[in-house]
Write a protein that holds these residues in place. Structure first.
Motif, PDB file in Angstrom:
ATOM      1  N   GLY A   1      32.928  40.992  37.090  1.00  0.00           N
ATOM      2  CA  GLY A   1      33.093  39.609  36.630  1.00  0.00           C
ATOM      3  C   GLY A   1      33.435  39.609  35.151  1.00  0.00           C
ATOM      4  N   CYS A   2      34.688  39.324  34.831  1.00  0.00           N
ATOM      5  CA  CYS A   2      35.170  39.394  33.432  1.00  0.00           C
ATOM      6  C   CYS A   2      35.491  37.998  32.909  1.00  0.00           C
ATOM      7  N   GLY A   3      34.603  37.042  33.167  1.00  0.00           N
ATOM      8  CA  GLY A   3      34.884  35.654  32.800  1.00  0.00           C
ATOM      9  C   GLY A   3      34.346  35.266  31.439  1.00  0.00           C
TER      10      GLY A   3
ATOM     11  N   CYS B   1      35.496  45.182  36.777  1.00  0.00           N
ATOM     12  CA  CYS B   1      36.054  44.631  38.013  1.00  0.00           C
ATOM     13  C   CYS B   1      36.165  43.114  37.893  1.00  0.00           C
ATOM     14  N   ASP B   2      37.278  42.568  38.283  1.00  0.00           N
ATOM     15  CA  ASP B   2      37.407  41.114  38.459  1.00  0.00           C
ATOM     16  C   ASP B   2      38.504  40.889  39.493  1.00  0.00           C
TER      17      ASP B   2
ATOM     18  N   THR C   1      29.206  37.608  37.542  1.00  0.00           N
ATOM     19  CA  THR C   1      29.948  36.587  38.286  1.00  0.00           C
ATOM     20  C   THR C   1      29.075  35.343  38.444  1.00  0.00           C
TER      21      THR C   1
ATOM     22  N   ASN D   1      18.035  35.976  29.699  1.00  0.00           N
ATOM     23  CA  ASN D   1      17.999  36.424  28.312  1.00  0.00           C
ATOM     24  C   ASN D   1      17.256  35.508  27.357  1.00  0.00           C
TER      25      ASN D   1
HETATM   26  P1  NAD Z   1      33.342  32.525  34.979  1.00  0.00           P
HETATM   27  O1  NAD Z   1      33.776  31.758  36.173  1.00  0.00           O
HETATM   28  O2  NAD Z   1      33.995  32.258  33.668  1.00  0.00           O
HETATM   29  O3  NAD Z   1      33.492  34.089  35.260  1.00  0.00           O
HETATM   30  C1  NAD Z   1      33.170  34.688  36.479  1.00  0.00           C
HETATM   31  C2  NAD Z   1      34.203  35.759  36.760  1.00  0.00           C
HETATM   32  O4  NAD Z   1      33.785  36.486  37.903  1.00  0.00           O
HETATM   33  C3  NAD Z   1      35.590  35.205  37.049  1.00  0.00           C
HETATM   34  O5  NAD Z   1      36.547  35.843  36.203  1.00  0.00           O
HETATM   35  C4  NAD Z   1      35.827  35.526  38.528  1.00  0.00           C
HETATM   36  O6  NAD Z   1      37.176  35.821  38.829  1.00  0.00           O
HETATM   37  C5  NAD Z   1      34.930  36.741  38.705  1.00  0.00           C
HETATM   38  N1  NAD Z   1      34.451  36.953  40.091  1.00  0.00           N
HETATM   39  C6  NAD Z   1      33.814  36.057  40.884  1.00  0.00           C
HETATM   40  N2  NAD Z   1      33.472  36.627  42.051  1.00  0.00           N
HETATM   41  C7  NAD Z   1      33.905  37.908  41.995  1.00  0.00           C
HETATM   42  C8  NAD Z   1      33.838  38.996  42.898  1.00  0.00           C
HETATM   43  N3  NAD Z   1      33.259  38.876  44.104  1.00  0.00           N
HETATM   44  N4  NAD Z   1      34.369  40.169  42.519  1.00  0.00           N
HETATM   45  C9  NAD Z   1      34.957  40.302  41.318  1.00  0.00           C
HETATM   46  N5  NAD Z   1      35.065  39.308  40.421  1.00  0.00           N
HETATM   47  C10 NAD Z   1      34.528  38.114  40.750  1.00  0.00           C
HETATM   48  O7  NAD Z   1      31.764  32.318  34.873  1.00  0.00           O
HETATM   49  P2  NAD Z   1      30.839  32.487  33.574  1.00  0.00           P
HETATM   50  O8  NAD Z   1      30.765  31.201  32.853  1.00  0.00           O
HETATM   51  O9  NAD Z   1      31.200  33.714  32.860  1.00  0.00           O
HETATM   52  O10 NAD Z   1      29.404  32.655  34.270  1.00  0.00           O
HETATM   53  C11 NAD Z   1      29.071  33.836  34.945  1.00  0.00           C
HETATM   54  C12 NAD Z   1      27.565  33.868  35.153  1.00  0.00           C
HETATM   55  O11 NAD Z   1      26.954  33.920  33.857  1.00  0.00           O
HETATM   56  C13 NAD Z   1      27.002  32.627  35.837  1.00  0.00           C
HETATM   57  O12 NAD Z   1      26.023  33.002  36.763  1.00  0.00           O
HETATM   58  C14 NAD Z   1      26.391  31.810  34.686  1.00  0.00           C
HETATM   59  O13 NAD Z   1      25.283  31.020  35.074  1.00  0.00           O
HETATM   60  C15 NAD Z   1      25.957  32.916  33.767  1.00  0.00           C
HETATM   61  N6  NAD Z   1      25.817  32.522  32.372  1.00  0.00           N
HETATM   62  C16 NAD Z   1      24.715  32.974  31.725  1.00  0.00           C
HETATM   63  C17 NAD Z   1      24.500  32.646  30.412  1.00  0.00           C
HETATM   64  C18 NAD Z   1      23.257  33.183  29.755  1.00  0.00           C
HETATM   65  O14 NAD Z   1      22.954  32.872  28.609  1.00  0.00           O
HETATM   66  N7  NAD Z   1      22.495  34.024  30.440  1.00  0.00           N
HETATM   67  C19 NAD Z   1      25.415  31.843  29.725  1.00  0.00           C
HETATM   68  C20 NAD Z   1      26.571  31.418  30.408  1.00  0.00           C
HETATM   69  C21 NAD Z   1      26.768  31.778  31.734  1.00  0.00           C
END
Ligand code: NAD
Ligand code: 89V
Length: 344
Positions: A10-12, A34-35, A73, A124
Motif C-alpha cells: 500500500g503506497c498511498g 507493493c501497490d 492499505t 501510533n
Molecule cells: P490510500 O487510499 O491513500 O492508500 C492505500 C493504498 O493501498 C492505495 O495506493 C491502494 O492502491 C493500495 N491498496 C489497496 N489495497 C491493496 C491491495 N490489496 N494490494 C496492494 N495495494 C493495495 O489510503 P491512506 O490514506 O494511505 O490510508 C491507509 C491506511 O492508513 C488506512 O487504514 C488509514 O486509516 C490509515 N491511516 C493511519 C494514520 C495514522 O496516523 N495511523 C493516518 C492516516 C491514515
C-alpha cells in the motif's frame, strides 16, 4: 544487530510517512513495495529508491526475502493481506483501523497466532511525545490515583482532501479518529468495562458521523469522556492535538493546546512544553503524528529483533477495537454496552 528487512503493501497517502520513518529506524529497512496502482508504486518506488516493486501482494510474498510486512492499505484489505502474510509465516504490522469488523480482527489475531508470527497494529497515537509525557506523570505517581479523565480531539481541519474515502463510509469519526482517542484513554486510564456513546453528523457533504461523545467506565473505577469532532470551528485550529484532563487523588494534569503540560501536585503547579520534534521530513501540523510513526516503527524493529511483544499487539488492540464496535452499538441503541462479552 542484523538489519531486519521489510516489505510495504500500500503506497498511498499515509505510507509516504511510513517510508520516511523506515529510513530513520535503526535495525530495519524496506526492501520491497507493493501497490495494485502502478502509478503509486512508481511514485513511492522512485522517491525512496526501492527496486523490488509488485502490483500483487501474493507474488511479493511468494518471492519472499524479507522478515516482515507493513500493511498500509485501507481497512477492507487488512484481513486478507494479514492472512496471506501469516500463511507465509511472515510477521505483520497492520494499519488501523484493525479490520471491518471485530470478528475479522479476531480472525487476524488467530491466523497470526496459529502461524506463530507477531502482529502489531500501527496504532501510533499513544507514541506521541505529549501522550508519553502524560503517561510518565501518572507512572511517577505525582497526581495520585486518577479517578476522572477527558480525552478530547475537536477540529475543523479538512481531512477529506488527503483522504477522500473518509467522506464515503457509513462510519467516519469513531472508526478513523476516535479509535486513536479510545486507545489513548486505555493507555492512560487502563482497560474499559462499559461505555455509552452519542453521535451526530454535522457536515452534510459526508456520509458518516463527524461528532461523537463517549462515556467510559474503566476497570480501575475511573470514569472518562472521549469527545471527538471534525465539525468544530475554533479560534485556534488544534489539529491533530489530543487534549487531556486527568484528576487524581493527589493532584491533576492538563495537556492543553500548543502541547503544554500543566501538572498540579502536592508541591504546586508546573508547566512544561511537551511539543513533538519536527523531524527533517515532517511538516506542521502533521509533525506530531509523523514523529509517532517513527516511534512505533522503531518499537517494532526493537521488539521483533528481541522476540518480545509490542505495545499495540493484535491482542492488545482487540481491546481498543472492541470499544469502537461498542460505541457504534451504543449510539444506535441508546444503551450502555459492556465490553467483556465482545471480547469473549
Ligand atoms: P490510500 O487510499 O491513500 O492508500 C492505500 C493504498 O493501498 C492505495 O495506493 C491502494 O492502491 C493500495 N491498496 C489497496 N489495497 C491493496 C491491495 N490489496 N494490494 C496492494 N495495494 C493495495 O489510503 P491512506 O490514506 O494511505 O490510508 C491507509 C491506511 O492508513 C488506512 O487504514 C488509514 O486509516 C490509515 N491511516 C493511519 C494514520 C495514522 O496516523 N495511523 C493516518 C492516516 C491514515
Ligand atoms: O490518523 C488517522 O487515521 C487520520 C487522521 C488523523 C487524519 O484522522 O485519518
Amino acid at each position: 544487530m542484523a538489519e531486519l528487512k521489510g516489505a510495504l503493501i500500500g503506497c498511498g497517502f499515509f505510507a509516504v510517512n511510513q517510508m520516511h520513518a523506515w529510513r530513520d529506524v535503526k535495525g530495519a529497512e524496506i526492501v520491497a513495495i507493493c501497490d495494485r496502482d502502478p502509478e503509486r508504486l512508481r511514485i513511492v518506488g522512485d522517491q525512496f529508491g526501492i527496486a523490488r516493486r509488485y502490483q500483487d501482494a501474493s507474488a511479493m510474498l511468494a518471492d519472499g526475502g524479507f522478515d516482515f510486512v507493513d500493511i498500509a492499505t485501507t481497512v477492507t484489505s487488512h484481513r486478507a493481506l494479514t492472512e496471506l502474510a501469516a500463511a507465509h509465516r511472515v510477521p505483520v504490522i497492520c494499519q488501523k483501523p484493525f479490520a471491518p469488523t471485530l470478528a475479522d480482527a479476531k480472525a487476524m489475531v488467530a491466523a497470526c497466532g496459529a502461524a506463530g508470527v507477531p502482529l502489531m497494529i500501527h496504532e501510533n497515537f499513544r507514541w506521541q511525545t505529549p501522550i508519553q509525557a502524560v503517561r510518565q506523570v501518572l507512572d511517577e505517581g505525582r497526581i495520585g490515583t486518577p479517578f476522572w479523565g477527558r480525552f478530547s480531539f475537536r477540529s475543523g481541519f479538512d481531512v477529506f482532501s488527503g483522504q477522500p474515502y473518509l467522506a464515503e463510509g457509513a462510519r467516519f469519526i469513531i472508526e478513523d479518529l476516535g479509535i486513536h482517542t479510545l486507545d489513548i484513554a486505555r493507555f492512560i486510564l487502563g482497560d474499559v468495562t462499559a461505555l455509552s456513546a452519542r453521535t451526530r453528523r454535522v457536515n452534510p457533504a459526508i456520509k458518516g458521523e463527524d461528532v461523537a461523545t463517549i462515556l467510559l467506565d474503566h476497570e480501575s473505577s475511573a470514569t472518562s469522556i472521549v469527545d471527538v469532532s471534525y465539525a468544530t470551528r475554533a479560534e485556534v485550529e488544534s489539529f491533530p492535538e489530543t487534549l487531556i484532563e486527568i484528576d487524581g487523588t493527589e493532584g491533576s494534569l492538563r495537556l492543553t493546546q500548543g502541547y503544554q503540560l500543566i501538572v498540579t501536585d502536592p508541591r504546586g503547579t508546573t508547566r512544561r512544553d511537551v511539543s513533538p520534534a519536527l523531524l527533517p521530513w515532517a511538516e506542521r501540523p502533521w509533525h506530531n503524528i509523523q514523529e509517532s510513526v517513527f516511534a512505533i516503527q522503531q518499537h517494532w524493529a526493537d521488539r521483533l529483533a528481541a522476540g518480545e511483544e509490542t505495545s499495540t499487539s493484535g491482542t492488545d488492540n482487540l481491546k481498543t477495537f472492541a470499544l469502537v464496535e461498542a460505541a457504534y452499538a451504543s449510539a444506535a441503541s441508546g444503551q450502555t454496552v459492556s465490553i467483556g462479552p465482545l471480547l469473549a
